[in-house]
Design an enzyme around this catalytic site. Sequence first.
Site, PDB file in Angstrom:
ATOM      1  CG  ASP A 196      -0.212   0.220   2.529  1.00 48.05           C
ATOM      2  OD1 ASP A 196       0.954  -0.191   2.646  1.00 48.05           O
ATOM      3  OD2 ASP A 196      -0.814   0.809   3.445  1.00 48.05           O
ATOM      4  CD  GLU A 424       6.648  10.845   7.540  1.00 45.05           C
ATOM      5  OE1 GLU A 424       6.890  10.298   6.449  1.00 45.05           O
ATOM      6  OE2 GLU A 424       7.060  10.399   8.636  1.00 45.05           O
TER       7      GLU A 424
END
Length: 573
Positions: A196, A424
């Site tokens: 993924d 992030e």
Amino acid sequence: MHALSLFSVLGLCVTAFSQSATVDQYVTTESPIAKAGLLANIGPKGAKSSGAKAGVVIASPSTTNPNYLFTWTRDSSLVFKTIIDQYTRGSDTSLRSTIDDFVAAETTLQQISNPSGTVSSGGLGEPKFNVDLTAFTGPWGRPQRDGPALRSTALIAYANWLVANGNTSYVTSKLWPIIKLDLDYVSTFWNQTGFDLWEEVSSSSFFTTAVQHRALREGIALANKLGQTSVVSGYTTQANNVLCFLQSYWNPTGSFITSNTGGGRSGKDANSALASIHTFDAAAGCDAATFQPCSDKALASLKVYVDSFRSIYGINSGIAANQAVATGRYPEDVYFNGNPWYLTTAAVAEQLYDALIVWNQQKSITVTSTSLAFFRQFSSTVAAGTFASSTPTFTTLTTAVKTFADGFLAINAKYTPSNGGLAEQFDKSTGTPLSAVDLTWSYAAALTAFDARKGVVPVSWGAKGLVVPTTCSLNTGPTVQVTFNVVATTQLGENIFLTGSVDALKNWSPDNALALSSANYPTWSITVAVPANTNIEYKYIRKFNGVITWETDPNNAFTSPTSGTLTRSDSWR
């Protein structure tokens, strides 16, 4: 009572106005910072793109804890889709040479042999490379099958603009060969297991399937435009199959999109919101088959996803159940101890802004039984039905959704440091920026959310009017026969089974593992059709009186051939 109610309403209005002003200011100040931050991470001229070749996007300049000084096909493609959209809309005409550098870099990268294979044997599924355009050969979650789809979508956007501006020859000679390689990969491998977008779960992934579907539809239109009609039939067949498969992710009981079919998680994941915004096509309205941002399924799923973070992050404590909160990748996340991400929080806002674009275009909102829980956050008495823009309900809902959307950007604003740098993540307890600094994807996510807030409508990709086929086929792709032999001594009643990393080997399921034959005992055997050109890991297991015993680590591993047969000869360990 009436006075108190009036004051409450006025208070909410003042709060919303104050928040809107905060977000206005954030968009104004952060937009140029995000743009500069993004460009700083593109080689060779970017101020922070250390060692990166021309047109190469580094994920982040961070080199330790974590080391992100690599180029990911997925991140690079999403970043350049943002750049290409700015260029083709005319908002920044200085970006042409940067885009052409990207084209050249990706032309090179496609041809580099890597652990996932060669250009003709699965290598396009390799997730990341070194920034000097060489293969990364360390262990990693590979393949990842979203990269080729996202890269082709970015390049098709550029190609369509070039064709419209009289430069078809460049598209045919330079862009189409790269695009076709990616689309051929998507068409062949879309139904094969891969990792993924978070590079953790090997299964089918909603984000990957959604962007693969979009890429094939755009590719069909471009192929017809260029007269490359030989690919159209094959791409169309697979696009219909992908659209069909896309429906299988919907969980009607929980009213959300199950983002991954494997991994042992709830399936509540930013994956679904990211898929919705990156396959947004305003011309398709609130189409549920393609999970458009304002579709009942996408809105229901968004609520379930957002709510999953309300109680697990300290910084979300005390926030009302119908107000914005910081969101992360998925509630079970443990990476850096599991925190909110700037890009996922921005994605929620962007999906809501996209929804508002369509509702305002079509001058109505439809509430269904599926989306009722989403809309009840903003009006406890709203019922299923369609509400025209002339009704108070339409005004109430759109105003509230705009405030809700702004709330997510206000959270990012609150935890963005004074210099505007976007890392992030930010700490779930303190809001302090964490993990990789100057994440290129964080900057791109800010820019696309800001555009959506301004009402910028992306170019249509052909989602309007698509019909899910009544019969669906899965594209198994090319397969090869592999015989697995293992020498194993057993006791009476004990049997040997096989499981591994691909569907054909039952995706590591001990319950569904494949039984081997003991006809040539002590050698146990089975022949299985596995995907060609694929890195495969596997293990043997023993089953005796209901007890399962696995082989010791590490996993057995091999790359299946492009054609023919293969025999694996092992001994139990």
